[in-house]
Design a protein around this motif. Structure first.
Motif, PDB file in Angstrom:
ATOM      1  N   ALA A 141       2.482  30.302  22.872  1.00  0.00           N
ATOM      2  CA  ALA A 141       3.104  29.063  22.407  1.00  0.00           C
ATOM      3  C   ALA A 141       2.138  28.316  21.497  1.00  0.00           C
ATOM      4  O   ALA A 141       0.925  28.361  21.703  1.00  0.00           O
ATOM      5  CB  ALA A 141       3.478  28.184  23.582  1.00  0.00           C
ATOM      6  N   VAL A 142       2.693  27.673  20.465  1.00  0.00           N
ATOM      7  CA  VAL A 142       1.861  26.876  19.568  1.00  0.00           C
ATOM      8  C   VAL A 142       2.459  25.485  19.466  1.00  0.00           C
ATOM      9  O   VAL A 142       3.658  25.327  19.272  1.00  0.00           O
ATOM     10  CB  VAL A 142       1.810  27.486  18.152  1.00  0.00           C
ATOM     11  N   PHE A 143       1.595  24.504  19.629  1.00  0.00           N
ATOM     12  CA  PHE A 143       2.026  23.114  19.518  1.00  0.00           C
ATOM     13  C   PHE A 143       1.339  22.509  18.291  1.00  0.00           C
ATOM     14  O   PHE A 143       0.141  22.256  18.291  1.00  0.00           O
ATOM     15  CB  PHE A 143       1.642  22.358  20.791  1.00  0.00           C
ATOM     16  N   ALA A 144       2.110  22.323  17.233  1.00  0.00           N
ATOM     17  CA  ALA A 144       1.556  21.758  16.008  1.00  0.00           C
ATOM     18  C   ALA A 144       1.587  20.238  16.090  1.00  0.00           C
ATOM     19  O   ALA A 144       2.538  19.666  16.621  1.00  0.00           O
ATOM     20  CB  ALA A 144       2.358  22.217  14.801  1.00  0.00           C
ATOM     21  N   ALA A 145       0.560  19.602  15.551  1.00  0.00           N
ATOM     22  CA  ALA A 145       0.441  18.147  15.648  1.00  0.00           C
ATOM     23  C   ALA A 145       1.503  17.408  14.848  1.00  0.00           C
ATOM     24  O   ALA A 145       1.699  16.216  15.048  1.00  0.00           O
ATOM     25  CB  ALA A 145      -0.950  17.697  15.208  1.00  0.00           C
ATOM     26  N   ASN A 146       2.168  18.117  13.935  1.00  0.00           N
ATOM     27  CA  ASN A 146       3.338  17.506  13.295  1.00  0.00           C
ATOM     28  C   ASN A 146       4.319  18.587  12.838  1.00  0.00           C
ATOM     29  O   ASN A 146       3.983  19.782  12.821  1.00  0.00           O
ATOM     30  CB  ASN A 146       2.940  16.578  12.145  1.00  0.00           C
ATOM     31  N   ASP A 147       5.511  18.175  12.489  1.00  0.00           N
ATOM     32  CA  ASP A 147       6.553  19.137  12.133  1.00  0.00           C
ATOM     33  C   ASP A 147       6.225  19.915  10.866  1.00  0.00           C
ATOM     34  O   ASP A 147       6.504  21.101  10.747  1.00  0.00           O
ATOM     35  CB  ASP A 147       7.890  18.408  11.937  1.00  0.00           C
ATOM     36  N   GLN A 148       5.653  19.206   9.925  1.00  0.00           N
ATOM     37  CA  GLN A 148       5.311  19.819   8.647  1.00  0.00           C
ATOM     38  C   GLN A 148       4.517  21.124   8.865  1.00  0.00           C
ATOM     39  O   GLN A 148       4.835  22.158   8.305  1.00  0.00           O
ATOM     40  CB  GLN A 148       4.439  18.835   7.858  1.00  0.00           C
ATOM     41  N   MET A 149       3.511  21.031   9.695  1.00  0.00           N
ATOM     42  CA  MET A 149       2.689  22.206   9.962  1.00  0.00           C
ATOM     43  C   MET A 149       3.471  23.257  10.720  1.00  0.00           C
ATOM     44  O   MET A 149       3.315  24.460  10.492  1.00  0.00           O
ATOM     45  CB  MET A 149       1.436  21.804  10.751  1.00  0.00           C
ATOM     46  N   ALA A 150       4.336  22.812  11.617  1.00  0.00           N
ATOM     47  CA  ALA A 150       5.152  23.752  12.375  1.00  0.00           C
ATOM     48  C   ALA A 150       6.025  24.565  11.424  1.00  0.00           C
ATOM     49  O   ALA A 150       6.212  25.774  11.610  1.00  0.00           O
ATOM     50  CB  ALA A 150       6.007  23.003  13.386  1.00  0.00           C
ATOM     51  N   VAL A 151       6.524  23.915  10.392  1.00  0.00           N
ATOM     52  CA  VAL A 151       7.363  24.594   9.412  1.00  0.00           C
ATOM     53  C   VAL A 151       6.580  25.720   8.719  1.00  0.00           C
ATOM     54  O   VAL A 151       7.044  26.864   8.630  1.00  0.00           O
ATOM     55  CB  VAL A 151       7.880  23.596   8.348  1.00  0.00           C
ATOM     56  N   GLY A 152       5.395  25.388   8.257  1.00  0.00           N
ATOM     57  CA  GLY A 152       4.565  26.394   7.600  1.00  0.00           C
ATOM     58  C   GLY A 152       4.208  27.513   8.566  1.00  0.00           C
ATOM     59  O   GLY A 152       4.196  28.699   8.212  1.00  0.00           O
ATOM     60  N   LEU A 153       3.930  27.131   9.764  1.00  0.00           N
ATOM     61  CA  LEU A 153       3.556  28.086  10.814  1.00  0.00           C
ATOM     62  C   LEU A 153       4.660  29.102  11.052  1.00  0.00           C
ATOM     63  O   LEU A 153       4.437  30.312  11.064  1.00  0.00           O
ATOM     64  CB  LEU A 153       3.301  27.300  12.104  1.00  0.00           C
ATOM     65  N   ILE A 154       5.878  28.588  11.212  1.00  0.00           N
ATOM     66  CA  ILE A 154       7.013  29.468  11.508  1.00  0.00           C
ATOM     67  C   ILE A 154       7.249  30.460  10.379  1.00  0.00           C
ATOM     68  O   ILE A 154       7.443  31.659  10.607  1.00  0.00           O
ATOM     69  CB  ILE A 154       8.287  28.630  11.755  1.00  0.00           C
ATOM     70  N   ALA A 155       7.177  29.951   9.151  1.00  0.00           N
ATOM     71  CA  ALA A 155       7.385  30.838   8.001  1.00  0.00           C
ATOM     72  C   ALA A 155       6.348  31.955   7.993  1.00  0.00           C
ATOM     73  O   ALA A 155       6.676  33.136   7.795  1.00  0.00           O
ATOM     74  CB  ALA A 155       7.314  30.030   6.709  1.00  0.00           C
TER      75      ALA A 155
END
Lengths: 347, 347
Positions: A243-257
DNA sequence: CTGTAAAGAGTAACCGGTTACAACGTCCAA
DNA sequence: TTGGACGTTGTAACCGGTTACTCTTTACAG
């Protein structure tokens, strides 16, 4: 139509054949003016196309009907939402907003605040990473001020903030409850207050609930690209993670891609969570689990506090409002658990 | 520190033992002041924590270093981008932004403009659906003004706009080139200028290129929900269509979601295109083909024109800038065609 | 040694309104 | 008829700076 520069009250008075005082009273609807006199003044106003000079007016009235807003360089979504929240409340009270431009530097912050003097009745300030002592030097103690996302303890100023710590704690808790064993955090900018609080929330939750003393933390800067970078580090570095918890959504978006590119499935191989609930979050495929922050309320709440101060109330740090973000469980963590709580679902 | 209300220039002068004129000159760095005198004044400034009263200052200087921005109620993305663009340029010139709040009504627009008098050096106005004649009544001809997304022909005011017609035409053309035979358009709000221009572009392209006189057009209002509604109409009504061109991305998003629910595949069964290129567009799955509008440039260009006017240049409708949107081909129309034009691709 | 120019500092008017206070007129009671 | 109360209007000071113009003073050329 008419002359080059606009008509003044003197012009109106002359045209109507009265004194400036009378003209002023007529225009402002004060009682002690005869009907015919008032009519004459109004006729002159119409004829000369007179519009009162708000600048001069606020000089004598000692009231500008304007509040100054000083924000750091903000990523689009956040900025517009906060302004929208402020404007919503300000508009109801007939207030205008003066935007100060403080782009990063401390020096500019000082200049922006100074430039507000004599133009505003109050101030809404979001000092990104400024020491409280410095802030004290810049601010005029006589000017009502509310801080955004910033607790300036010793200054005793009212503020509105988001409970980032609590939010991060709860999100981490949720991930662990979902069965994650190895949760990795992607942190925000080092100096950023929100980022630090979120990281603390994560670390504490991992320790207290997960029993993990030193959880893995990857660096980031709130940008999409830094999220992608973290993903690459994760995959190539063979860092074990479910599991990864990104400190904001923006990073989560890049992460998922980036994870998708690397052939990892979300949430199958790895769960992902963000923070903020930007509009994009619900549209991703799978949709992004996140902590919902009502950014607009940050602005509207602050503005409401400021209005109270303008009405004469004295508010201090004790009147601070802490907004609690809400956990939004979506696809990237496997979707909401149908544990019989939420009604209205299809059988 | 210090008294209740702030120190004035008089206080500084008294403290330094000079006249207000001298104090003023020293503070503003005018040449005719001796070094020791200036030092004394500066010491007094420091001691009293003096900050010039910008309101009073702008009254005499007849210059406020502020521009008024009057926008209608805007959807988040658009609003923040336009402000960002304006601020970017304004900041470089040390200008501040005064946001007027005109929420819809014509009456409020007038009030917002009037309230700006004496507070700004120029105006940036976006009058959503206001008749030019009315606008003329509200605006002060002596105040430099640039219009956003609005051609007020008879008024001869400079403006910046997006070539919606051209954009829609090109997008329709692209869909037809992709082999679409039956393209349906989802229109925006009836009264909205942009929406109407986009619809015209679509209609004309369909007639001239596709040879279709009366192409199918479904109503919409720029909202996601109205896009979904259109999709349902499309599917249930058995309206034959192999491509849909939504007047903005927002509607395209709702459309795609609803089509997926109905079991239609995009772009397999049906191609979809939008307009605006909101950030979400590239993140959809499949990603959304659209016309890219650089909204921030709308703001920055207008601000640059205004700055020129403030410098004394006289600009009129002839100086208008029309921004041409760019075609962005993505997944919802089958992806870019690799026709050997773009370099740098992998063999 | 005198006349004059230049530079530094002061006085006061001004920007465009608001408002305390005074002046004026009206109406009515004494 | 006169005095007082009241309501309308005018005069002028003021908000907090800027700046044209004037007055001194000093320096220097003749």
């Amino acid at each position: 139509m008419g002359g080059h520069s606009m008509a003044t009250l003197r012009d109106v008075a002359r045209e109507a054949g009265v004194s400036v005082a009378t003209a002023s009273r007529a225009i402002n609807g004060l009682g002690n003016v005869t009907a015919p006199t008032r009519a004459a003044v109004m006729a002159a106003v119409k004829k000369l196309n007179f519009v009162p000079h708000s600048g001069a007016r606020s000089l004598t009235r000692r009231k500008t009907d304007t509040v100054g807003v000083i924000l750091p360089d903000l990523f689009g979504e956040f900025f517009s939402e906060i302004i929208r929240g402020i404007d919503l409340v300000a508009h109801e009270s007939g207030m205008h907003l003066l935007l100060g431009n403080m782009h990063g530097s401390t020096h500019e912050t000082a200049a922006a605040i100074a430039a507000m003097r004599g133009r505003v009745d109050g101030l809404l300030v979001m000092p990104p990473d400024l020491k409280p002592e410095l802030l004290a030097d810049y601010l005029d103690p006589a000017l009502p001020t509310v801080l955004l996302n910033y607790d300036a303890g010793p200054l005793d100023l009212p503020f509105v903030a988001v409970d980032n710590y609590q939010g991060a704690y709860r999100m981490t808790e949720a991930l662990l409850a979902r069965g994650a064993k190895q949760v990795v955090h992607i942190a925000g900018p080092k100096h950023n207050r929100d980022a630090r609080d979120r990281q603390r929330g994560f670390t504490d939750a991992m320790a207290k609930i997960g029993g993990v003393r030193t959880p893995a933390i990857l660096p980031g800067d709130f940008s999409e690209e830094s999220g992608a970078q973290a993903a690459r580090l994760l995959v190539q570095g063979q860092l074990p993670a479910d599991a990864v918890f990104a400190a904001n959504d923006q990073m989560a978006v890049g992460l998922i891609a980036a994870l998708a590119e690397a052939g990892k499935s979300v949430p199958g191989d790895i769960m992902v969570a963000g923070f903020d609930d930007i509009p994009l979050a619900r549209h991703l495929n799978p949709s992004l689990s996140t902590m919902q922050v009502h950014i607009d309320r940050l602005g509207s709440t602050a503005m409401m506090m400021l209005l109270r101060m303008l009405r004469g109330e004295t508010l201090g740090a004790a009147n601070a409002t802490i907004l609690t973000p809400e956990l939004i469980v979506r696809g990237t963590t496997g979707g909401p658990i149908a544990d019989g709580v939420a009604g209205g679902g299809q059988p």
